[in-house]
Design a protein around this motif. Structure first.
Motif, PDB file in Angstrom:
ATOM      1  N   ARG A 203     -18.460   6.687 -42.351  1.00 48.51           N
ATOM      2  CA  ARG A 203     -19.049   7.652 -41.423  1.00 48.51           C
ATOM      3  C   ARG A 203     -18.188   7.730 -40.159  1.00 48.51           C
ATOM      4  N   PRO A 204     -18.003   8.909 -39.605  1.00 51.32           N
ATOM      5  CA  PRO A 204     -17.178   9.055 -38.388  1.00 51.32           C
ATOM      6  C   PRO A 204     -17.934   8.648 -37.133  1.00 51.32           C
ATOM      7  N   ARG A 205     -18.171   7.355 -37.009  1.00 50.65           N
ATOM      8  CA  ARG A 205     -18.873   6.876 -35.816  1.00 50.65           C
ATOM      9  C   ARG A 205     -18.020   7.078 -34.564  1.00 50.65           C
ATOM     10  N   VAL A 206     -16.719   6.972 -34.744  1.00 49.24           N
ATOM     11  CA  VAL A 206     -15.777   7.233 -33.655  1.00 49.24           C
ATOM     12  C   VAL A 206     -14.843   8.344 -34.125  1.00 49.24           C
ATOM     13  N   THR A 207     -14.784   9.433 -33.400  1.00 47.42           N
ATOM     14  CA  THR A 207     -13.922  10.545 -33.794  1.00 47.42           C
ATOM     15  C   THR A 207     -12.497  10.305 -33.315  1.00 47.42           C
ATOM     16  N   TYR A 208     -11.570  10.832 -34.083  1.00 44.53           N
ATOM     17  CA  TYR A 208     -10.165  10.696 -33.705  1.00 44.53           C
ATOM     18  C   TYR A 208      -9.922  11.575 -32.473  1.00 44.53           C
ATOM     19  N   PRO A 209      -9.235  11.056 -31.455  1.00 40.40           N
ATOM     20  CA  PRO A 209      -9.083  11.816 -30.200  1.00 40.40           C
ATOM     21  C   PRO A 209      -8.183  13.036 -30.347  1.00 40.40           C
ATOM     22  N   ALA A 210      -8.487  14.071 -29.581  1.00 39.24           N
ATOM     23  CA  ALA A 210      -7.649  15.270 -29.575  1.00 39.24           C
ATOM     24  C   ALA A 210      -6.280  14.977 -28.989  1.00 39.24           C
ATOM     25  N   ASP A 211      -6.226  14.029 -28.069  1.00 40.16           N
ATOM     26  CA  ASP A 211      -4.952  13.621 -27.465  1.00 40.16           C
ATOM     27  C   ASP A 211      -4.746  12.140 -27.752  1.00 40.16           C
ATOM     28  N   PRO A 212      -4.133  11.791 -28.879  1.00 41.53           N
ATOM     29  CA  PRO A 212      -3.978  10.387 -29.265  1.00 41.53           C
ATOM     30  C   PRO A 212      -3.214   9.563 -28.239  1.00 41.53           C
ATOM     31  N   VAL A 213      -2.221  10.135 -27.592  1.00 43.64           N
ATOM     32  CA  VAL A 213      -1.429   9.384 -26.612  1.00 43.64           C
ATOM     33  C   VAL A 213      -2.310   8.932 -25.450  1.00 43.64           C
ATOM     34  N   ALA A 214      -3.247   9.774 -25.059  1.00 43.70           N
ATOM     35  CA  ALA A 214      -4.121   9.448 -23.934  1.00 43.70           C
ATOM     36  C   ALA A 214      -5.186   8.426 -24.302  1.00 43.70           C
TER      37      ALA A 214
END
Length: 456
Positions: A203-214
C-alpha cells in the motif's frame, strides 16, 4: 534466546501485551482492600537485584513447518540486500553535505545488519529478519538515487502494480492443499502471514515525492515498502512450493480449504463462549475487587493474564474476517490456552499462591518451572502443540533478555514466568481440542466450550 516470528504481527501483538502488563499491573487492583498482611500494615516490595542469568536460556524446538525451508530463500534476500548497498558509495559525494553524511551512516548501519547473524528461532524467523534487512538496504539505495537526481517514481508505480498482481495470483490459488487439515494449518499459516505482510507494505502509505532531490529520504521510504512487499510475496510462494514439492505436489495432497473454514468458524465460537464461561466462573472483570494484592506477584499475574485473554481473542476475529483461516485456527488455539491460563491463575491466587513478594530465588524457581513446562510440551514431538506453545517460549525469552539488559523488575518477571508456566500447561489439552475440530471437517460442535468439563 529470541522471539523471532513467522508472523511479525503476531510477535508485535505479544510484545505489546507484555509491555502493557507492567503498566496495567500497578493500577489493575488499585483501591482493592481486605487482604491482611502484618497487622494493618502493607508490606512494600523490597528492591531485588536480579542476576543476568536469573532466568537462563531456553532452547527453541524444531520448526513446526512441515518441510525444510529452502536456504535459497534467505540467500536471495542476502544477495539482493548486498546488491542494493553495493550501488551506494561508502562515502557519498552529494551537493548537500548533511544528506551525504546521513546516507553514508545509513548505509553503514544497513551493512552491519546484513553481516550480522540471525537470532535463534525457526527458519521462517530468519526469513523475516532478512526481509527487514532487504527493506533497509532498498531505503538507503533509493534515498541515494533520489539525492543524485534520479526519479524512480514511474518505476516504483510499475513495480507496485506487479507485486500486487503477484500477490493476488498466489492468494487466489491458495487451496490449502495438504495431507490433512492439521498439516494445512502448519503449512499455510506462515504463507497467510506473508501474504498479509505483502498487502500491508505494498500500500502507498508514503508517496514518492514530486521532487526527489528535495526529499530523498521520503523517496527511500516509499521504495522500501514495495521492496518489503516483494520479498514477502517471494517468500510466500517459496514456502508454498517447498511444501507441495516435498509432499508430492497436487497429486500427493488434497484441498483442505473447506475444513479450515469450518474449523476456524467453529473455533471462533468456542473462543467466545470459553471467554464468557471463564469470566463467569472467575467472578467477572475484577475477580479480586475485595482484596488488596498490592506489590505481590499476584497483582502482576492478574494483569498479565487479563491482557492475554483479550488480546489474542481479537486476533481470532481479525484473521477469520480476513479469510486467513490457518492463522485463525492457530490464534484460536492460543486464545483458548490464554483463557485457561487466566482461569488457573485466578484459582491459584484464591488458593493462596503467588501472594508473595519476589526474591531472586523465587524468580529463578519460576523460570525453572516455566522452562520445564514448555519443555514437556515440546518433548511431545507434536508440531501443532509446538506451534501453540510458542507464546510461552517467547515470554521466557523476552523476560530473560530484559533481565540480562538490566531493566527487569523481579515482581513483573516472576509474574510473566508464572504466566508462561500456566499457559504452557494448558497447551496439550487445547491442542487436542483444536485438532479434533480440524479433523471433524464441519462446523458442528461450534457450541462447545473448552473449559465446559474442567473443574472451576
Amino acid at each position: 534466546m529470541t522471539r523471532g516470528s513467522g508472523s511479525d504481527r503476531a510477535w508485535d501483538s505479544r510484545r505489546q501485551f507484555l509491555a502493557g502488563a507492567a503498566a496495567a499491573g500497578t493500577a489493575a487492583l488499585a483501591g482493592c482492600s481486605g487482604l491482611p498482611f502484618t497487622g494493618d500494615e502493607e508490606r512494600q516490595e523490597a528492591p531485588v537485584s536480579l542476576s543476568a542469568d536469573a532466568v537462563g536460556s531456553i532452547d527453541w524446538p524444531a520448526s513446526p513447518f512441515p518441510v525444510t525451508v529452502p536456504a535459497s530463500l534467505a540467500d536471495a534476500h542476502e544477495a539482493r540486500a548486498r546488491g542494493l548497498l553495493d550501488d551506494v558509495p561508502v562515502e557519498p559525494e552529494l551537493p548537500n553535505a548533511a544528506v551525504a553524511t546521513a546516507i553514508g551512516d545509513d548505509r553503514e548501519h544497513a551493512m552491519r545488519r546484513v553481516e550480522a547473524e540471525t537470532a535463534d528461532g525457526w527458519p521462517v524467523d530468519a526469513l523475516s529478519a532478512w526481509r527487514r534487512r532487504r527493506e533497509d538496504a532498498a531505503e538507503v539505495r533509493a534515498a541515494y538515487r533520489a539525492a543524485t537526481g534520479t526519479d524512480d517514481g514511474s518505476e516504483l508505480a510499475a513495480r507496485r502494480r506487479a507485486v500486487r498482481e503477484d500477490r493476488a495470483s498466489l492468494a487466489g490459488d491458495l487451496e490449502y492443499r495438504a495431507e490433512s487439515p492439521t498439516a494445512a494449518v502448519l503449512a499455510y499459516e506462515p504463507v497467510e502471514s506473508l501474504l498479509a505482510e505483502c498487502a500491508r507494505h505494498v500500500r502507498p502509505r508514503v508517496t514518492y515525492p514530486a521532487d526527489p532531490v528535495a526529499d530523498p529520504f521520503r523517496a527511500g521510504e516509499a521504495v522500501s515498502g514495495v521492496e518489503r512487499a516483494s520479498a514477502a510475496a517471494a517468500d510466500a510462494e517459496g514456502l508454498r512450493e517447498a511444501y507441495l514439492d516435498e509432499r508430492g505436489g497436487r497429486d500427493g495432497t488434497a484441498p483442505r480449504w473447506a475444513s479450515l473454514v469450518a474449523a476456524a468458524e467453529g473455533l471462533r465460537g468456542s473462543v467466545s463462549r470459553t471467554r464468557s464461561t471463564v469470566r463467569e466462573r472467575t467472578g467477572g472483570e475484577e475477580p479480586f475487587a475485595d482484596e488488596d494484592l498490592s506489590d505481590t506477584v499476584a497483582q502482576e499475574l492478574v494483569a498479565v493474564a487479563e491482557l492475554g485473554v483479550g488480546s489474542t481473542a481479537e486476533d481470532v476475529e481479525r484473521a477469520t474476517d480476513a479469510g486467513e483461516y490457518a492463522t485463525a485456527v492457530v490464534e484460536a488455539g492460543i486464545a483458548l490456552a490464554e483463557c485457561e491460563a487466566y482461569r488457573r491463575a485466578v484459582d491459584e491466587i484464591r488458593d493462596g499462591e503467588h501472594r508473595e513478594y519476589p526474591t531472586e530465588s523465587s524468580v529463578r524457581s519460576a523460570a525453572e518451572r516455566a522452562r520445564a513446562t514448555v519443555g514437556e510440551v515440546v518433548d511431545r514431538d507434536d508440531p501443532l502443540a509446538t506451534r501453540l506453545v510458542r507464546p510461552g517460549l517467547e515470554i521466557v525469552g523476552y523476560v530473560a533478555d530484559r533481565i540480562e539488559q538490566g531493566y527487569g523488575s523481579a515482581r513483573r518477571s516472576q509474574a510473566e514466568l508464572a504466566y508462561a508456566d500456566l499457559y504452557a500447561s494448558a497447551v496439550p489439552a487445547v491442542t487436542e481440542f483444536v485438532r479434533e475440530r480440524l479433523e471433524r471437517g464441519s462446523v458442528g460442535g461450534s457450541e462447545e466450550t473448552f473449559v465446559s468439563n474442567r473443574p472451576a
